[in-house]
Design a protein around this motif. Structure first.
Motif, mmCIF file in Angstrom:
data_model
loop_
_atom_site.group_PDB
_atom_site.id
_atom_site.type_symbol
_atom_site.label_atom_id
_atom_site.label_comp_id
_atom_site.label_asym_id
_atom_site.label_seq_id
_atom_site.Cartn_x
_atom_site.Cartn_y
_atom_site.Cartn_z
ATOM 1 N N ARG A 94 0.867 -1.180 0.000
ATOM 2 C CA ARG A 94 0.000 0.000 0.000
ATOM 3 C C ARG A 94 0.901 1.226 0.000
ATOM 4 O O ARG A 94 1.803 1.351 0.822
ATOM 5 C CB ARG A 94 -0.913 -0.005 1.230
ATOM 6 N N TYR A 109 -1.728 1.424 -4.766
ATOM 7 C CA TYR A 109 -1.408 0.027 -4.464
ATOM 8 C C TYR A 109 -0.489 -0.529 -5.540
ATOM 9 O O TYR A 109 -0.589 -0.161 -6.712
ATOM 10 C CB TYR A 109 -2.686 -0.837 -4.414
ATOM 11 N N SER A 202 -7.979 1.985 3.977
ATOM 12 C CA SER A 202 -7.821 0.881 3.038
ATOM 13 C C SER A 202 -8.691 -0.287 3.463
ATOM 14 O O SER A 202 -8.681 -0.698 4.628
ATOM 15 C CB SER A 202 -6.358 0.447 2.977
ATOM 16 N N LYS A 204 -8.440 -3.273 1.974
ATOM 17 C CA LYS A 204 -7.658 -4.493 1.743
ATOM 18 C C LYS A 204 -6.245 -4.285 2.283
ATOM 19 O O LYS A 204 -5.694 -3.179 2.203
ATOM 20 C CB LYS A 204 -7.597 -4.833 0.246
ATOM 21 N N THR A 205 -5.688 -5.333 2.831
ATOM 22 C CA THR A 205 -4.337 -5.246 3.386
ATOM 23 C C THR A 205 -3.331 -5.895 2.450
ATOM 24 O O THR A 205 -3.697 -6.611 1.503
ATOM 25 C CB THR A 205 -4.280 -5.939 4.758
ATOM 26 N N SER A 208 -3.430 -9.497 0.472
ATOM 27 C CA SER A 208 -4.791 -9.882 0.081
ATOM 28 C C SER A 208 -4.860 -10.126 -1.422
ATOM 29 O O SER A 208 -4.186 -9.456 -2.209
ATOM 30 C CB SER A 208 -5.786 -8.786 0.466
ATOM 31 N N VAL A 210 -6.906 -9.813 -4.756
ATOM 32 C CA VAL A 210 -8.015 -9.104 -5.387
ATOM 33 C C VAL A 210 -8.226 -9.738 -6.755
ATOM 34 O O VAL A 210 -7.269 -10.148 -7.423
ATOM 35 C CB VAL A 210 -7.734 -7.596 -5.504
ATOM 36 N N ASP A 215 -13.752 -5.816 -6.506
ATOM 37 C CA ASP A 215 -13.184 -5.594 -5.184
ATOM 38 C C ASP A 215 -12.928 -4.105 -4.968
ATOM 39 O O ASP A 215 -12.171 -3.483 -5.723
ATOM 40 C CB ASP A 215 -11.868 -6.368 -5.024
ATOM 41 N N LEU A 217 -11.154 -1.198 -3.020
ATOM 42 C CA LEU A 217 -9.941 -1.049 -2.221
ATOM 43 C C LEU A 217 -10.033 0.134 -1.254
ATOM 44 O O LEU A 217 -9.721 0.017 -0.084
ATOM 45 C CB LEU A 217 -8.726 -0.875 -3.136
#
Length: 411
Positions: A94, A109, A202, A204-205, A208, A210, A215, A217
């Protein structure tokens, strides 16, 4: 002129003032005495006509008045963008601080791009193969083409050579498109912000998986410009629309003005013009959706924030204003004023009010130009009482009566 909102309760966009209990009692007394006006004005045998009581009055004179309305509003960013990946992959990193400001084109990202680098390398190799095959097909055709005139080769051989060139060129185009696709996918492995603004948390970490645009983010909100969204009550909207249609209301140059009010109910210096007003009435709220676009370079307003706005810029040509003290509540409902009739006697008159501006009521019906309205002393002068009108200037209408007139009113 501006509308006061600090001591009023809003109903359908207009304000209603709380009337002092003394005025209610006075209004009731006036109506109770109205049935015995002849007795109140009658004199004992041998006495002369009753003496007229001096009362302060104002003469009704319609004049231009700027309509102002106040509504609750909610702030929203001019653009609120959902950040979604265009390709699938594992989030490697990130690249932003949650809640921070990001710029347009900034990477947010980084996905694992090894598969897309491999796909690009393969596409480039396929493109090179297609180029070689196209070049070979062209050379073969160039050798056969001069021989067709002398019939050293058959027509079929010529046609096959020509078709081989065209097929090789088509394969070149397919290979080139696959290279472009591979380059795009490799670029999409870096998820970028399409606008400048503030990024939220965020969803999503790192690590993760996608799988594509389905999805979410995070979101980025553009806040250098913001909308103030509010609902205009149907009654206010009708007043403006009908006034504009019949010419009794005129708009300032540029249209309606919208101001943001601070916690004290005063403009905070942020102004804009009405940017949108729906033609439909929201059936769930009974209001017309509207919004104004504000410059927010100093980040004074935040998306989701609730504020209060004042809408102005509509001038009503012929408006009747009366001091608040001259308008009293009727025990039977509604509001009344005490007027001086053609016989110089007190006569109650029902009126309808809209909003109040400063210390004056806006009267919508019940009075005409030239009517004389009593502003003080009406509790001691019930309907039918002979009075001597003492004209007051409009600017002094809400002040207490002059000391010389006060004793005369206490008969």
């Amino acid at each position: 002129m501006q509308t006061s909102a600090s001591s009023s309760q809003y109903l359908n966009g207009f304000s209603r003032v709380t009337v002092l209990p003394g005025l209610l009692i006075g209004a009731a007394s006036l109506l109770m005495l109205a049935g015995c006006n002849s007795k109140a004005g009658a004199q004992a045998p041998g006495q002369g006509a009753p003496q007229a009581v001096p009362v302060p009055v104002v003469e009704v004179q319609p004049k231009p008045f700027e309509l102002t309305f106040e509504y609750p509003a909610q702030i929203s960013g001019v653009r609120e963008v959902e950040i979604r990946p265009r390709v699938s992959g594992i989030i490697e990193k990130r690249l932003f601080e949650e809640g921070g400001r990001v710029k347009q084109g900034q990477s947010l990202y980084k996905l694992d791009n090894a598969p897309y680098e491999t796909a690009l390398a393969k596409a480039l190799a396929d493109q090179k193969t297609a180029d070689v095959q196209a070049a070979q097909a062209k050379r073969d055709f160039n050798r056969i083409e001069p021989l067709i005139a002398s019939k050293a080769v058959s027509q079929a051989e010529y046609d096959n050579a020509k078709s081989a060139v065209e097929l090789a060129q088509a394969n070149q185009a397919v290979a080139a498109s696959r290279v472009r696709e591979a380059r795009l996918n490799l670029g999409y492995a870096r998820v970028e912000s399409p606008v400048s603004g503030y990024v939220s948390r965020s969803l999503k970490t790192e690590g993760s998986l996608v799988t594509g645009p389905q999805d979410l983010l995070t979101t980025v909100t553009q806040v250098d410009k913001v909308y103030a969204n509010f609902g205009m009550p149907e009654g206010d909207n009708t007043t403006l629309r009908e006034g504009l249609a019949n010419g009794n209301i005129q708009l300032d140059k540029g249209g309606l003005k919208v101001e943001i009010l601070n916690s004290e109910g005063k403009p905070n210096g942020m102004q804009a013009r009405l940017a949108f007003q729906d033609v439909r009435v929201n059936t769930s709220t009974g209001t017309v959706d509207a919004r104004a676009l504000f410059d927010n370079k100093n980040d004074a307003l935040s998306p989701g924030q609730f504020v209060r706005v004042r809408v102005s810029g509509a001038v009503e040509k012929n408006t009747i204003l009366l001091p608040q003290r001259a308008v009293i509540e009727s025990p039977m409902g509604g509001k009344i004023v005490m007027t001086v009739d053609k016989d110089s006697k007190v006569a109650p008159r029902p009126v309808k009010v809209a909003q109040w501006s400063g210390d004056q009521w806006v009267i919508t019906s019940g009075l005409n130009a030239g009517d004389k309205v009593i502003t003080d002393g009406y509790i001691k002068t019930p309907p039918g009482t002979p009075v001597a009108p003492q004209m007051q200037a409009a600017g002094n209408a809400n002040k207490q009566a002059a000391p010389a007139a006060a004793p005369a009113a206490k008969q």
